[in-house]
Scaffold this active site. Structure first.
Site, PDB file in Angstrom:
ATOM      1  N   ASP A 185     -59.548  31.399  39.370  1.00 25.38           N
ATOM      2  CA  ASP A 185     -58.850  30.750  38.263  1.00 25.38           C
ATOM      3  C   ASP A 185     -59.489  31.249  36.978  1.00 25.38           C
ATOM      4  OD1 ASP A 185     -57.937  29.004  36.224  1.00 25.38           O
ATOM      5  OD2 ASP A 185     -57.541  27.436  37.689  1.00 25.38           O
ATOM      6  N   ALA A 194     -46.640  25.668  45.748  1.00 27.41           N
ATOM      7  CA  ALA A 194     -46.646  25.666  44.282  1.00 27.41           C
ATOM      8  C   ALA A 194     -45.282  26.026  43.711  1.00 27.41           C
ATOM      9  CB  ALA A 194     -47.722  26.621  43.771  1.00 27.41           C
ATOM     10  N   GLU A 214     -33.851  28.657  45.551  1.00 28.74           N
ATOM     11  CA  GLU A 214     -33.675  27.305  46.090  1.00 28.74           C
ATOM     12  C   GLU A 214     -32.357  26.732  45.602  1.00 28.74           C
ATOM     13  OE1 GLU A 214     -37.066  24.832  45.289  1.00 28.74           O
ATOM     14  OE2 GLU A 214     -38.450  26.156  46.353  1.00 28.74           O
ATOM     15  N   HIS A 252     -39.140  21.956  49.831  1.00 26.32           N
ATOM     16  CA  HIS A 252     -39.738  21.542  48.561  1.00 26.32           C
ATOM     17  C   HIS A 252     -40.093  20.048  48.583  1.00 26.32           C
ATOM     18  CE1 HIS A 252     -39.980  23.054  44.164  1.00 26.32           C
ATOM     19  NE2 HIS A 252     -40.894  22.130  44.375  1.00 26.32           N
ATOM     20  N   ALA A 306     -43.776  16.909  46.328  1.00 31.17           N
ATOM     21  CA  ALA A 306     -43.879  15.658  45.570  1.00 31.17           C
ATOM     22  C   ALA A 306     -43.115  14.514  46.222  1.00 31.17           C
ATOM     23  CB  ALA A 306     -43.359  15.871  44.155  1.00 31.17           C
TER      24      ALA A 306
END
Length: 531
Positions: free
Chosen positions: A173, A233, A263, A281, A284
């Site tokens: 990162d 992600a 998608e 997906h 969440a």
């Protein structure tokens, strides 16, 4: 009149009630996001738009949103919002980056287990009555090296969970400091080293020009034989066709994908391959996360529309609810400083320097800079605001720099704006007193104390007798009432300036007559928004 918000996707009743409790008039139409024509027809009636993923805030929709001030996305991804179009229209775009962090991180860890032990295929086989124990030989996670690409909110939680599972974690990162990596228990490495060492690789970065296709055939060639790759992600981080070939060749032992290049993913090179786990997906998709992001977006949008607080904005500096009342008079000051220079500068600006002295240097200077740029460019574009101004300034190729320093003068804090053109340099400084009203304290290096009025006239001249009388006579003959005035000079007989407060804009013909007099160098009518 209460601000109006349209909720065009599914939000909980608790979230909708937050809008109401905070003084926002909310229109809850959770199915409307799928009806593009109807949404475009009514969007002009609202100050805010709260969405999930079904509503597409396209450039066309944003063009129809004539009153829209904020778009709130309940979730971290804003792929369904045209952010450049929103920014150009001065619309703030907010997301909720923390509400689903744990849920998404847990999904990545679950995918890692599923791939390590081939759980979906073993489940399907068992339920088909086959009992193929020897076919589904897995690997342990304990002791393996996990490569985490992106160690921010979600990636950081994955690191924490993986360390708890006794994995060795290496992280890539660019924004991760060595000190923070040490705190997390993560070994910070470059991307190529991560590829070479990791047994499992998981991605937790946004999709940008720099991260798109970060894993392609060249990257795959650098990895260990038998590596397993997890992507919860964003689709597009991995070249799916390249990964599919690596799986078929045996280079990659398995993959877990929750996101895809296109998608909804009705087809993918990864579908049907051995030990590839695919989910639609779901990162969440937990009850807790969906409620958390809904509540968070309602709170953020309400705070902005009612209090002026900005949090988790994609295209504007954040302003906390605590900062907002303290910052408000200085935002007005910054706007007035920009407006002054914008109205007296006639040639194209090349450079802008903003000096924050004393107390102002400790404030949210990004927000103050945005306000100053909005005031500066408003003479050219009437509907500019703090969101769109930095975009427009950048598009014009103007260089903007900020300088911060400790208190140097009699004022606790002030802001000084200097602009350069090919022909001239302009500067003005201002501060706010305890009454919260903006004041000009220096123009062209000449000190003065001038409260900002709605309509003002600015003149420059040599410091000679008779100027006050000349100004009074010229305006009096034209029927223009001077309510007050402020004078300043750099030295006796040197350069002088005057700021006159008038009751209404002065006609250009009157200013032209004034400029005909040899004693007056320049005269400009200025208008400021001081509401």
């Amino acid at each position: 009149m209460a601000p109006r918000v349209l909720v065009s996707d599914e939000l909980s009743e608790t979230a909708v009630q937050i809008f109401r409790d905070r003084g926002v008039d909310v229109d809850f139409q959770p199915k409307l996001g799928k009806d593009k024509e109807k949404l475009a027809e009514i969007i002009g009636n609202y100050d805010g738009l709260a969405i999930r993923s079904a509503t597409k805030a396209t450039e066309k929709l944003i063009a129809a949103a004539t009153n829209l001030k904020v778009i709130g996305r309940a979730g971290i991804g804003v792929d369904n919002v045209d952010i450049p179009a929103a920014s150009r229209r001065g619309i703030i775009v907010m997301n909720t980056p923390f509400g689903n962090s744990i849920t998404t991180a847990e999904h990545a860890v679950a995918m890692m287990f599923a791939v390590a032990r081939q759980l979906p295929a073993a489940d399907a086989s068992t339920q088909a009555g086959k009992w193929e124990k020897s076919k589904f030989m897995g690997v342990e996670i304990t002791g393996k090296t996990l490569g985490v690409i992106g160690c921010g909110n979600i990636g950081g939680i994955v690191c924490q969970r993986a360390i708890g599972l006794k994995m060795h974690v290496v992280g890539y990162d660019p924004f991760l400091s060595k000190e923070r990596a040490l705190e997390m228990g993560v070994e910070k490495v470059e991307l190529e080293e991560l590829f070479e060492r990791a047994d499992f690789i998981t991605l937790h970065v946004p999709l940008t020009d720099k991260t798109r296709n970060i894993i392609d055939k060249d990257a795959l060639a650098k990895m260990k034989d038998g590596v397993r790759i997890i992507n919860c992600a964003r689709g597009g981080l991995v070249v799916e066709a390249d990964l599919a070939e690596a799986i078929k060749s045996g280079k990659v032992a398995g993959a877990g994908f929750d996101v895809f290049e296109v998608e909804p993913a009705e087809a993918s090179p990864l579908f049907g391959l051995p030990n590839v786990v695919c989910t639609p997906h779901l990162g969440a998709s937990t009850t807790e996360a969906q409620e958390n992001v809904a509540l968070q977006v309602a709170e953020q949008m309400s705070d902005y529309l009612v209090k002026g607080a900005v949090s988790n904005a994609i295209n504007m500096p954040s302003i906390t609810a605590e900062e907002a009342p303290i910052l408000k008079p200085y935002i007005k000051l910054a706007d007035c400083l920009g407006a002054f220079v914008g109205q007296v500068t006639e040639t194209p600006i090349k450079e802008i320097e903003i000096l924050f002295d004393g107390a102002t240097a400790q404030m949210n200077t990004k927000a103050l800079t945005s306000a100053l740029l909005a005031g500066l460019i408003r003479t050219q574009v009437s509907d500019v605001n703090m969101v769109s101004a930095p975009i427009m300034i950048k598009e014009k190729g103007i260089v903007v720099s900020e300088v911060k320093r400790d208190k140097t003068g009699v004022f606790d804090g002030y802001i000084k704006l200097t602009v350069k053109t090919d022909e001239q340099t302009r500067s003005i400084a201002g501060t706010c007193f305890s009454d919260g009203k903006p004041r000009f304290i220096q123009i062209k290096g000449i000190n003065l104390d001038a409260e900002v009025g709605r309509n003002m006239v600015y003149t420059t001249n040599g410091d000679v007798p008779g100027i006050i009388g000349l100004l009074g006579t010229t305006f009096g003959d034209a029927g223009v009432n001077i309510a007050n005035f402020q004078l300043g000079r750099d030295a006796p007989g040197g350069d002088a300036i005057a700021l006159l407060y008038v009751d209404a804009p002065v006609p250009e013909a009157v200013l032209a007559k004034l400029r005909e007099r040899k004693e007056i160098d320049s005269a400009k009518a200025l208008v400021f928004n001081i509401d």
